[in-house]
Scaffold this motif. Structure first.
Motif, PDB file in Angstrom:
ATOM      1  N   ASN A  17       1.003  17.591 -12.434  1.00  0.00           N
ATOM      2  CA  ASN A  17       0.827  18.991 -12.063  1.00  0.00           C
ATOM      3  C   ASN A  17       1.947  19.858 -12.620  1.00  0.00           C
ATOM      4  OD1 ASN A  17      -1.630  18.840 -10.700  1.00  0.00           O
ATOM      5  ND2 ASN A  17      -0.651  18.263  -8.788  1.00  0.00           N
ATOM      6  N   THR A  18       3.151  19.345 -12.627  1.00  0.00           N
ATOM      7  CA  THR A  18       4.277  20.100 -13.184  1.00  0.00           C
ATOM      8  C   THR A  18       4.071  20.339 -14.678  1.00  0.00           C
ATOM      9  OG1 THR A  18       5.810  19.239 -11.529  1.00  0.00           O
ATOM     10  CG2 THR A  18       6.775  20.060 -13.565  1.00  0.00           C
ATOM     11  N   TYR A  19       3.703  19.306 -15.415  1.00  0.00           N
ATOM     12  CA  TYR A  19       3.505  19.443 -16.859  1.00  0.00           C
ATOM     13  C   TYR A  19       2.285  20.310 -17.182  1.00  0.00           C
ATOM     14  CZ  TYR A  19       7.053  15.851 -17.452  1.00  0.00           C
ATOM     15  OH  TYR A  19       8.218  15.143 -17.424  1.00  0.00           O
ATOM     16  N   GLN A  41       0.827  -1.204   0.000  1.00  0.00           N
ATOM     17  CA  GLN A  41       0.000   0.000   0.000  1.00  0.00           C
ATOM     18  C   GLN A  41       0.864   1.258   0.000  1.00  0.00           C
ATOM     19  OE1 GLN A  41      -3.184   0.415  -0.421  1.00  0.00           O
ATOM     20  NE2 GLN A  41      -3.709  -1.736  -0.422  1.00  0.00           N
ATOM     21  N   ALA A  42       1.929   1.258   0.784  1.00  0.00           N
ATOM     22  CA  ALA A  42       2.824   2.420   0.840  1.00  0.00           C
ATOM     23  C   ALA A  42       3.480   2.671  -0.513  1.00  0.00           C
ATOM     24  CB  ALA A  42       3.883   2.211   1.920  1.00  0.00           C
ATOM     25  N   THR A  43       3.882   1.607  -1.174  1.00  0.00           N
ATOM     26  CA  THR A  43       4.490   1.736  -2.506  1.00  0.00           C
ATOM     27  C   THR A  43       3.486   2.290  -3.499  1.00  0.00           C
ATOM     28  OG1 THR A  43       6.013  -0.081  -2.071  1.00  0.00           O
ATOM     29  CG2 THR A  43       5.602   0.466  -4.378  1.00  0.00           C
ATOM     30  N   ASN A  44       2.261   1.782  -3.461  1.00  0.00           N
ATOM     31  CA  ASN A  44       1.219   2.267  -4.371  1.00  0.00           C
ATOM     32  C   ASN A  44       0.930   3.739  -4.144  1.00  0.00           C
ATOM     33  OD1 ASN A  44       0.945  -0.237  -5.556  1.00  0.00           O
ATOM     34  ND2 ASN A  44      -0.810  -0.837  -4.322  1.00  0.00           N
ATOM     35  N   ASN A  45       0.841   4.152  -2.878  1.00  0.00           N
ATOM     36  CA  ASN A  45       0.572   5.556  -2.568  1.00  0.00           C
ATOM     37  C   ASN A  45       1.704   6.446  -3.032  1.00  0.00           C
ATOM     38  OD1 ASN A  45      -1.894   4.889  -1.438  1.00  0.00           O
ATOM     39  ND2 ASN A  45      -1.117   4.834   0.641  1.00  0.00           N
ATOM     40  N   SER A  46       2.927   5.999  -2.854  1.00  0.00           N
ATOM     41  CA  SER A  46       4.087   6.775  -3.278  1.00  0.00           C
ATOM     42  C   SER A  46       4.095   6.958  -4.791  1.00  0.00           C
ATOM     43  CB  SER A  46       5.375   6.084  -2.824  1.00  0.00           C
ATOM     44  OG  SER A  46       6.499   6.766  -3.308  1.00  0.00           O
ATOM     45  N   THR A  47       3.759   5.910  -5.514  1.00  0.00           N
ATOM     46  CA  THR A  47       3.710   5.978  -6.968  1.00  0.00           C
ATOM     47  C   THR A  47       2.625   6.947  -7.424  1.00  0.00           C
ATOM     48  OG1 THR A  47       4.520   3.716  -7.177  1.00  0.00           O
ATOM     49  CG2 THR A  47       3.363   4.623  -9.076  1.00  0.00           C
ATOM     50  N   LYS A  48       1.462   6.886  -6.797  1.00  0.00           N
ATOM     51  CA  LYS A  48       0.376   7.800  -7.142  1.00  0.00           C
ATOM     52  C   LYS A  48       0.782   9.250  -6.892  1.00  0.00           C
ATOM     53  CE  LYS A  48      -3.333   4.547  -6.129  1.00  0.00           C
ATOM     54  NZ  LYS A  48      -4.411   4.212  -5.183  1.00  0.00           N
ATOM     55  N   ASP A  49       1.424   9.505  -5.753  1.00  0.00           N
ATOM     56  CA  ASP A  49       1.867  10.862  -5.430  1.00  0.00           C
ATOM     57  C   ASP A  49       2.869  11.364  -6.458  1.00  0.00           C
ATOM     58  OD1 ASP A  49       0.274  10.824  -3.178  1.00  0.00           O
ATOM     59  OD2 ASP A  49       1.924  10.449  -1.782  1.00  0.00           O
ATOM     60  N   SER A  50       3.789  10.521  -6.847  1.00  0.00           N
ATOM     61  CA  SER A  50       4.801  10.892  -7.826  1.00  0.00           C
ATOM     62  C   SER A  50       4.171  11.221  -9.178  1.00  0.00           C
ATOM     63  CB  SER A  50       5.822   9.766  -7.982  1.00  0.00           C
ATOM     64  OG  SER A  50       6.761  10.079  -8.961  1.00  0.00           O
ATOM     65  N   LEU A  51       3.233  10.404  -9.613  1.00  0.00           N
ATOM     66  CA  LEU A  51       2.556  10.651 -10.887  1.00  0.00           C
ATOM     67  C   LEU A  51       1.736  11.934 -10.839  1.00  0.00           C
ATOM     68  CD1 LEU A  51       1.383   7.047 -11.841  1.00  0.00           C
ATOM     69  CD2 LEU A  51       3.212   8.386 -12.894  1.00  0.00           C
ATOM     70  N   ARG A  52       1.064  12.164  -9.715  1.00  0.00           N
ATOM     71  CA  ARG A  52       0.277  13.386  -9.557  1.00  0.00           C
ATOM     72  C   ARG A  52       1.181  14.615  -9.619  1.00  0.00           C
ATOM     73  NH1 ARG A  52      -1.239  13.299  -4.365  1.00  0.00           N
ATOM     74  NH2 ARG A  52       0.467  14.703  -3.938  1.00  0.00           N
ATOM     75  N   ASP A  53       2.317  14.566  -8.937  1.00  0.00           N
ATOM     76  CA  ASP A  53       3.251  15.690  -8.951  1.00  0.00           C
ATOM     77  C   ASP A  53       3.782  15.968 -10.355  1.00  0.00           C
ATOM     78  OD1 ASP A  53       2.857  15.892  -6.236  1.00  0.00           O
ATOM     79  OD2 ASP A  53       4.808  15.034  -5.687  1.00  0.00           O
ATOM     80  N   ASN A 101       4.539  24.952  -9.404  1.00  0.00           N
ATOM     81  CA  ASN A 101       5.455  25.095  -8.272  1.00  0.00           C
ATOM     82  C   ASN A 101       4.941  24.474  -6.984  1.00  0.00           C
ATOM     83  OD1 ASN A 101       7.283  26.462  -9.895  1.00  0.00           O
ATOM     84  ND2 ASN A 101       6.411  28.450  -9.399  1.00  0.00           N
ATOM     85  N   ASN A 102       3.638  24.433  -6.819  1.00  0.00           N
ATOM     86  CA  ASN A 102       3.073  23.922  -5.568  1.00  0.00           C
ATOM     87  C   ASN A 102       2.455  22.540  -5.707  1.00  0.00           C
ATOM     88  OD1 ASN A 102       3.734  26.306  -4.163  1.00  0.00           O
ATOM     89  ND2 ASN A 102       1.904  27.307  -4.952  1.00  0.00           N
ATOM     90  N   ASN A 103       2.464  22.018  -6.923  1.00  0.00           N
ATOM     91  CA  ASN A 103       1.891  20.682  -7.187  1.00  0.00           C
ATOM     92  C   ASN A 103       0.491  20.534  -6.614  1.00  0.00           C
ATOM     93  OD1 ASN A 103       3.933  19.411  -8.744  1.00  0.00           O
ATOM     94  ND2 ASN A 103       5.184  19.289  -6.902  1.00  0.00           N
ATOM     95  N   ILE A 104      -0.378  21.484  -6.988  1.00  0.00           N
ATOM     96  CA  ILE A 104      -1.770  21.419  -6.519  1.00  0.00           C
ATOM     97  C   ILE A 104      -2.687  20.929  -7.614  1.00  0.00           C
ATOM     98  CG2 ILE A 104      -1.543  23.136  -4.732  1.00  0.00           C
ATOM     99  CD1 ILE A 104      -2.787  25.151  -6.724  1.00  0.00           C
TER     100      ILE A 104
END
Length: 87
Positions: A56-58, A41-53, A84-87
């Motif tokens: 947002n950058t692009y 679960q932690a790995t999945n959440n980390s991957t989702k956060d990374s993709l979201r960031d 800049n804020n990844n919102i």
């Protein structure tokens, strides 16, 4: 060992403990299984956060660029904030 390996190893040990009537083995297996599940679960959440960031950058960068191209300071500011804020 991978989180999936821990999960299945724990499940096997838990089942063996049940079959043998060994409560300690059963509890150790359940704990190992839970550990593997938590790590997965932690790995999945980390991957989702990374993709979201990254998205947002692009998207923020594109919005900022388009805002600049069409002369919209508001769009530029929104894009810059998102980037800049990844919102």
């Amino acid at each position: 060992m991978s989180s999936t390996g821990k999960y299945y190893q724990g499940g096997a040990k838990e089942t063996a403990g049940q079959a043998l009537g060994n409560q300690q083995m059963q509890a150790e297996g359940a704990a190992r299984k839970q550990q593997g599940n938590a790590e997965s679960q932690a790995t999945n959440n980390s991957t989702k956060d990374s993709l979201r960031d990254k998205a947002n950058t692009y998207i923020g960068g594109a919005k900022e660029t388009i805002g600049s191209a069409i002369g919209s300071e508001q769009m530029q500011a929104e894009g810059r904030e998102r980037k800049n804020n990844n919102i």
